[in-house]
Design an enzyme around this catalytic site. Structure first.
Site: not given
Ligand code: RFL
Length: 395
Positions: A73, A202, A294, A298, A389
């Protein structure tokens, strides 16, 4: 009396990676796992691996199937009130990518490789008790097949997750616990349907946060914001699909594929850190020492990062008797842990619907809007997100 160099409690990502890295350095270990092999290999949890995690597993020869079957990704989508904003995190962070690979598959790979290398592993080890770790002679006692056993070791690694025995066995006054419960819960849903997206979504919506994650080409993972103590019975399948459709809806005709829901569960969003992550010859790694909400995906990455630091420190001690890295273990790990706590907390507060009775709600609501505007509108903000991220290399 059975003996090993490092007694590892727990066969999750932290314990299994630690065992492998120690074996690479010529250090023996025994892994004691409370659950059955079948249970840990089918327990659905995390799925997003940072660039650094992937590189570690690749370099240590543990990621062969992961590299073959994992999905690369390079971007993620923030969907704010139906409008999509893509952040191409890979482009913003030197081409580094993330890999989607289910945690239970990684655990299965690590177990298979450990057993193939002859790494002693006891599944269904009951009543594991760490002892003597404030001396030079720690030991683990446990029951297997109804027989009480005692394993002498030089060090104990507590890799037994948030509810394990290792942290609990440290005298209360010797550690500080930092615990923050967020006023949000997640209803986690697994559906047997191909994902409706090629990248993680998201979504911010007036009904609450929704996440569309990816696990495999056949299975989709969804999250819906709910109350932290929500009864899963409040969420029949019809309600789940209705809410997913509403919260993930876009203004440009995107559609959500439905399929049979095969699992649903509620988890609260919580931050927890134990400082230091060591007492005497007992070292905590992974969820045993810290958990993160969550949202930033991580937890597994932190667990594997701890294992890497601990393995290097133990290897140095066995190689030369130098304990400097072991002494620095906790502070080395905590620097990354707190960076990740801050990032995960920031993401969580930015993306969730605030409870109606939250003090200062109206002000916070406008802060959220300002954060989202900045993240979706500024390349500098997006680059900072990308670095966190994908995982900051230097930490
Ligand atoms: P684990 O995986 O909990 O493994 C601990 C092992 O120890 C065993 N154990 C014991 N063994 C012997 N004696 C005892 N007394 C024992 N008590 C426990 C347990 O059976 C278990 O096998 O801890 P570890 O290795 O530290 O790994 C941590 C990760 O599992 C965890 O942080 C992640 O799953 C968190 N997480 C995510 N992390 C990510 O990096 N990316 C994600 O996308 C992500 N999504 C998630 C998540 C966690 C979730 N849960 C658990 C709510 C999604 C969810 C829904």
């Amino acid at each position: 009396m059975p003996r090993t160099q490092v007694g590892i409690i727990g066969a999750g990502p932290a314990g299994l990676v630690l065992g492998h890295l120690l074996a690479d350095a010529g250090v023996d270990s025994v892994v004691l796992e409370k659950a059955s092999r079948q249970h840990i290999e089918t327990r659905v949890r995390a799925g997003l691996l940072e660039h650094g995690t992937v590189e570690l597993l690749r370099a240590s020869g543990l990621g062969e199937r992961m590299l073959r079957e994992g999905l690369t990704h390079r971007g993620t989508e923030f969907r704010v009130d139906g409008v999509r904003h893509r952040i191409a995190y890979s482009d913003l962070y030197g081409g580094r990518a993330m890999l989607v690979y289910p945690q239970q598959e990684l655990v299965a790979d690590l177990v298979r490789l450990r057993l193939a290398r002859g790494g002693p592993t006891v599944f269904e080890a009951e009543d594991v008790e760490p002892a003597g770790f404030d001396s030079d002679h720690p030991a683990l006692t446990y029951s297997a097949g109804g027989v009480r056993e005692r394993l002498e070791c030089d060090f104990i690694a507590g890799c037994d997750g948030f509810h394990g025995v290792a942290r609990e066995s440290i005298p209360a006054g010797a550690i500080s616990l930092f615990d923050q419960r967020l006023p949000f819960g997640w209803l986690g849903v697994i559906a047997a349907v191909p994902p409706s997206t090629s990248e993680i979504i998201y979504a911010v919506h007036e009904r609450g946060f929704a996440g569309h994650m990816i696990r495999t080409p056949e299975v989709s993972r969804f999250y819906l914001q709910c109350e932290p103590d929500e009864d899963v019975g409040n969420w029949p399948d019809d309600r789940i699909w209705e809410d997913l459709h509403a919260r993930l809806a876009t203004t440009d005709g995107w559609s959500l594929k439905e399929g049979p829901i095969v699992e649903k569960s509620v988890s609260e969003l919580r931050s927890f850190v134990c400082e230091p992550m060591q007492f005497g010859r007992l070292f905590l790694a992974g969820d045993a020492a810290h958990i993160v909400p969550p949202t930033g995906a991580k937890g597994m990455n932190l667990a594997i990062a701890d294992a890497q630091v601990l393995a290097a420190a133990l290897a140095a001690w066995y190689r030369s008797g130098d304990g400097a890295l072991l002494d620095a273990y906790s502070s080395t790990c905590l620097r990354r842990v707190w960076r990740v706590q801050e990032f995960s907390s920031w993401m969580s507060w930015m993306l969730h619907r605030l409870p109606d009775d939250l003090p200062g709600r109206a002000f916070r609501r406008r802060m959220q809007q300002a954060q989202l505007d900045y993240l979706c509108g500024s390349p500098v903000a997006a680059a900072s997100f990308a670095e966190n991220y994908v995982g900051i290399e230097e930490f």
